[in-house]
Design an enzyme around this catalytic site. Structure first.
Site, short mmCIF file in Angstrom:
data_model
loop_
_atom_site.label_atom_id
_atom_site.label_comp_id
_atom_site.label_asym_id
_atom_site.label_seq_id
_atom_site.Cartn_x
_atom_site.Cartn_y
_atom_site.Cartn_z
N PHE A 96 45.53 17.12 9.94
CA PHE A 96 45.49 18.58 9.79
C PHE A 96 44.07 19.13 9.65
CE2 PHE A 96 50.17 19.47 8.28
CZ PHE A 96 50.61 19.24 9.57
N ASP A 108 51.78 11.64 14.80
CA ASP A 108 50.34 11.50 15.02
C ASP A 108 49.75 12.82 15.53
OD1 ASP A 108 47.84 10.41 15.07
OD2 ASP A 108 48.20 9.05 16.76
O1 DOR Z 1 44.38 9.95 19.53
C1 DOR Z 1 44.12 9.93 18.33
N1 DOR Z 1 43.60 11.00 17.72
N2 DOR Z 1 44.36 8.83 17.63
C2 DOR Z 1 43.90 8.69 16.36
O2 DOR Z 1 44.10 7.67 15.79
C3 DOR Z 1 43.14 9.77 15.71
C4 DOR Z 1 43.51 11.05 16.29
C5 DOR Z 1 42.61 12.18 15.88
O3 DOR Z 1 42.38 12.32 14.66
O4 DOR Z 1 42.18 12.96 16.73
#
Ligand code: DOR
Length: 444
Positions: free
Chosen positions: A65, A305
């Protein structure tokens, strides 16, 4: 004397540990007070849920976030607004903010920022680093802490612990289940020349399946050696599913809706860098392997995610473009669409999004529709067809890779500790999010 409740949810189809059936739910003081036929009871408010399914509140155990430090992408208010719009009642947020969530000060600051500003309940992971190892036993037991998170391959942000010796030091001191981003940093570095400028189809070639499997194997070995429990985030390969099947005593794991829904190379051809994520979306063969993990019970939880970046950032030429896509708001509709298509049962969806998180992370009073538990519900209309659009997305990033995708099954209500936070697409209650309580962090 007649029973009286603050609220009654009337005649919804409750999906519960004892199956599925039409029931009323009585709520008092934010807790479930009674489940059954409550036709004789009175209530401050009666909400008609006829024709709707009432699920235990969906918990998304992996979101980013971005607050503090990266709030042009998202903040705790906008991210949690997006969550409740999508039917999510609690989130676990990741430590790759700026400053990183690696000290007591940074952790306490996040809890303060979230309290009654976030729309859903929340917990924060504490980042494990070489520098804060000695503090982790205390930090992981702070109220509102979901546990320790370690990146063993680098992704967005500066968190990275790539070598076994440093990881071993972390494993030795912690007691709770820790969560890992499992891609082998050494292999990622070796394979960097395989990235093709301007072609995100080379993303899964660079960050290949072997990098993911190698990292997961190393983590399982360290868990066995030190007698600890691990949670492997966002599984992206069929090999990891088969491997983890034989290590369920020490390892739990997560699948994401995008690894279950998209496949390479089609997603990169259609969406370009919008489909760029770490670990990457891979071929349909891997997607089928992850579905096998859902089918066989190997996957414990779903996490979105949710990793927002602005469209401007994503428009950079690959590989300068950042990895990540929004997802907290689309988790429920996408997965209900998979339920309607017969790819998983509604009971398994509930297992993955409420019972599973509660079991892995030892939450107090969440994850079940049971008397005495928090009145957290995701109310869904399984028959409703809707088109997901960028306009609907409440995240500050304001885009979704599923723009224009039609789904069947839609979240129509979100209840957090008895409060109707979202109903029919409107956020209806001022934000009252509070930290999730864990058995390991309860204070007397
Ligand atoms: O694609 C990703 N973006 N994988 C991650 O582990 C971190 C995340 C990010 O915080 O942008």
């Amino acid at each position: 004397m007649n029973q009286h409740f603050d609220t009654i949810l009337k005649s919804g189809t409750v999906v519960n540990q004892d199956g599925e059936g039409v029931r009323d739910i009585g709520i008092t003081n934010g807790r479930i007070a009674a489940i059954g036929s409550l036709g004789q009871a009175s209530a401050g408010e009666v909400i008609d849920c006829k024709g709707l399914h009432i699920l235990p509140g969906v918990m998304d155990t992996q979101v980013h976030f971005r607050e503090p430090g990266l709030t042009q992408k998202e903040d705790l208010e906008t991210g949690s607004r997006s969550a409740v719009m999508g039917g999510v009642t609690a989130v676990f947020e990741m430590p790759n903010t700026n400053p990183l969530t690696v000290t007591e000060e940074a952790f306490t600051d996040k809890i303060k920022r979230g309290h009654h500003r976030m729309h859903c309940d929340f917990a924060f992971f504490i980042g494990g680093t070489r520098e804060n190892v000695q503090d982790l036993p205390e930090l992981e037991r702070a109220p509102g802490c979901a546990g320790v998170k370690v990146f063993i391959g680098s992704s967005t942000g500066a968190l990275l612990v790539e070598d076994d010796e440093s990881l071993r030091r972390i494993f030795k001191v912690i007691r709770r289940r820790a969560a890992f981003h499992a891609e082998d940093e050494y292999r990622l570095n070796e394979r960097k020349p395989l990235r093709i400028e301007g072609d995100p189809r080379s993303h899964p070639v660079w960050r290949d399946e072997t990098a993911a499997l190698m990292a997961t194997e190393r983590l399982v070995n360290l868990a066995r050696e030190t007698g600890k429990r691990i949670h492997v985030l966002h599984i992206s390969t069929k090999e990891e599913i088969l491997y983890l099947r034989d290590h369920k005593d020490v390892a739990s794991c997560e699948a994401t809706p995008h690894h279950l829904t998209m496949a390479a190379p089609e997603c990169y051809e259609r969406l370009g860098t919008l489909a760029q994520m770490n670990p990457p979306v891979r071929s349909a063969d891997h997607r089928a392997g992850i579905w096998y993990g859902i089918d066989q019970g190997i996957i414990d939880v779903l996490g979105s995610d949710h990793a927002p970046h602005t469209l401007e950032e994503k428009a950079k030429t690959y590989p300068a473009s950042p990895s990540g896509m929004t997802g907290v708001q689309t988790l429920v509709p996408l997965m209900l669409d998979h339920v309607n298509a017969g790819r998983l049962s509604l009971a398994r969806f509930v297992d993955l999004t409420s019972a599973g998180p509660a079991r892995l992370f030892n939450m107090a009073c969440k994850g079940r529709i049971a008397a005495g538990y928090d009145a957290d519900f995701t109310v869904v209309d399984l028959k409703r067809s809707e088109t997901i659009t960028n306009e609907w997305i409440a995240s500050r990033a304001a885009w979704t890779p599923y723009d224009g995708v039609r789904v069947q099954g839609w979240p129509v209500g979100t209840f957090v500790r008895g409060r109707r936070v979202m109903w029919q697409g409107e956020v209806t209650t001022p934000s009252t999010g509070e930290p999730v309580r864990f058995l390991e962090t309860l204070k007397a």
